[in-house]
Design a protein around this motif. Structure first.
Motif, mmCIF file in Angstrom:
data_model
loop_
_atom_site.group_PDB
_atom_site.id
_atom_site.type_symbol
_atom_site.label_atom_id
_atom_site.label_comp_id
_atom_site.label_asym_id
_atom_site.label_seq_id
_atom_site.Cartn_x
_atom_site.Cartn_y
_atom_site.Cartn_z
ATOM 1 N N TYR A 143 0.768 -1.356 -0.004
ATOM 2 C CA TYR A 143 0.186 -0.032 -0.031
ATOM 3 C C TYR A 143 0.878 1.329 -0.144
ATOM 4 C CZ TYR A 143 -3.394 3.380 1.478
ATOM 5 O OH TYR A 143 -4.560 4.716 1.604
ATOM 6 N N GLN A 144 1.762 1.274 0.762
ATOM 7 C CA GLN A 144 2.807 2.335 0.673
ATOM 8 C C GLN A 144 3.606 2.308 -0.581
ATOM 9 O OE1 GLN A 144 1.464 4.613 3.512
ATOM 10 N NE2 GLN A 144 3.319 4.285 4.168
ATOM 11 N N ALA A 145 3.955 1.256 -0.701
ATOM 12 C CA ALA A 145 4.462 1.733 -2.058
ATOM 13 C C ALA A 145 4.151 1.970 -2.924
ATOM 14 C CB ALA A 145 5.413 -0.207 -2.524
ATOM 15 N N ALA A 146 2.917 1.599 -3.694
ATOM 16 C CA ALA A 146 1.426 2.216 -4.584
ATOM 17 C C ALA A 146 1.592 3.801 -4.732
ATOM 18 C CB ALA A 146 0.136 1.616 -4.201
ATOM 19 N N GLY A 147 1.774 3.735 -3.111
ATOM 20 C CA GLY A 147 1.777 5.555 -2.359
ATOM 21 C C GLY A 147 2.906 6.322 -3.152
ATOM 22 N N GLU A 148 4.000 6.007 -3.070
ATOM 23 C CA GLU A 148 5.542 6.637 -3.088
ATOM 24 C C GLU A 148 6.066 6.336 -4.644
ATOM 25 O OE1 GLU A 148 7.289 7.998 -1.571
ATOM 26 O OE2 GLU A 148 6.214 8.014 0.143
ATOM 27 N N ILE A 149 5.737 5.796 -5.237
ATOM 28 C CA ILE A 149 5.735 5.504 -6.839
ATOM 29 C C ILE A 149 4.962 6.217 -7.820
ATOM 30 C CG2 ILE A 149 3.590 3.748 -8.063
ATOM 31 C CD1 ILE A 149 6.276 1.879 -8.892
ATOM 32 N N SER A 150 3.943 7.087 -7.958
ATOM 33 C CA SER A 150 4.500 8.138 -7.794
ATOM 34 C C SER A 150 5.219 9.557 -8.189
ATOM 35 C CB SER A 150 2.784 8.808 -7.999
ATOM 36 O OG SER A 150 2.474 9.344 -6.671
ATOM 37 N N THR A 178 8.648 -6.021 -8.073
ATOM 38 C CA THR A 178 8.542 -7.519 -8.055
ATOM 39 C C THR A 178 7.005 -8.258 -8.188
ATOM 40 O OG1 THR A 178 10.812 -6.943 -6.788
ATOM 41 C CG2 THR A 178 8.722 -8.809 -6.432
ATOM 42 N N ALA A 179 5.879 -7.344 -7.282
ATOM 43 C CA ALA A 179 4.372 -8.415 -7.674
ATOM 44 C C ALA A 179 3.956 -7.177 -7.886
ATOM 45 C CB ALA A 179 4.302 -8.417 -6.559
ATOM 46 N N PRO A 180 3.484 -6.780 -9.060
ATOM 47 C CA PRO A 180 2.987 -5.302 -9.771
ATOM 48 C C PRO A 180 0.965 -6.050 -8.863
ATOM 49 C CG PRO A 180 3.235 -6.788 -11.993
ATOM 50 C CD PRO A 180 4.649 -6.819 -9.976
ATOM 51 N N MET A 181 0.872 -6.844 -9.582
ATOM 52 C CA MET A 181 -0.372 -7.457 -9.182
ATOM 53 C C MET A 181 -0.823 -6.219 -7.538
ATOM 54 S SD MET A 181 -2.663 -10.570 -8.129
ATOM 55 C CE MET A 181 -2.300 -11.086 -7.105
ATOM 56 N N PHE A 182 0.256 -6.730 -6.455
ATOM 57 C CA PHE A 182 0.021 -6.412 -5.463
ATOM 58 C C PHE A 182 -0.141 -5.030 -4.744
ATOM 59 C CE2 PHE A 182 0.660 -11.347 -4.138
ATOM 60 C CZ PHE A 182 -0.417 -11.688 -3.779
ATOM 61 N N CYS A 183 1.414 -4.951 -5.858
ATOM 62 C CA CYS A 183 1.212 -2.941 -5.969
ATOM 63 C C CYS A 183 -0.427 -2.080 -5.846
ATOM 64 C CB CYS A 183 2.123 -2.289 -6.559
ATOM 65 S SG CYS A 183 3.032 -2.025 -5.276
ATOM 66 N N HIS A 184 -1.480 -2.748 -7.104
ATOM 67 C CA HIS A 184 -2.313 -2.499 -7.578
ATOM 68 C C HIS A 184 -3.258 -2.825 -6.314
ATOM 69 C CE1 HIS A 184 -0.961 -0.727 -11.210
ATOM 70 N NE2 HIS A 184 0.057 -2.233 -11.669
ATOM 71 N N HIS A 185 -2.897 -3.895 -5.741
ATOM 72 C CA HIS A 185 -4.657 -4.268 -5.147
ATOM 73 C C HIS A 185 -4.219 -4.656 -4.114
ATOM 74 C CE1 HIS A 185 -7.490 -3.878 -8.448
ATOM 75 N NE2 HIS A 185 -6.361 -4.829 -9.364
#
Length: 71
Positions: A20-27, A39-46
């Protein structure tokens, strides 16, 4: 069994928080977030998928503990 289930629930919850934190920080362009999401894009999106699994394991842990107390 209850202790192991609780540990797995904690680990899944921690992984959900990490994604969840990585998804917010990737932008922002943070390197660690990019590494995690590549590494695991599915878990970054969900990341809620991991949280749901952690919740289920927590219910299993509570059920196992109650079952061991009852018998």
């Amino acid at each position: 069994m209850a202790g192991l289930s609780f540990l797995i629930a904690l680990l899944l919850g921690g992984a959900a928080f990490l994604f969840y934190q990585a998804a917010g920080e990737i932008s922002v362009g943070t390197q660690w977030a990019s590494d995690v999401c590549s590494t695991a894009p599915m878990f970054c999106h969900h990341p809620e998928y991991l949280a749901y699994a952690g919740g289920v394991m927590l219910v299993v842990a509570i059920g196992a503990k109650l079952g061991s107390i009852a018998s």
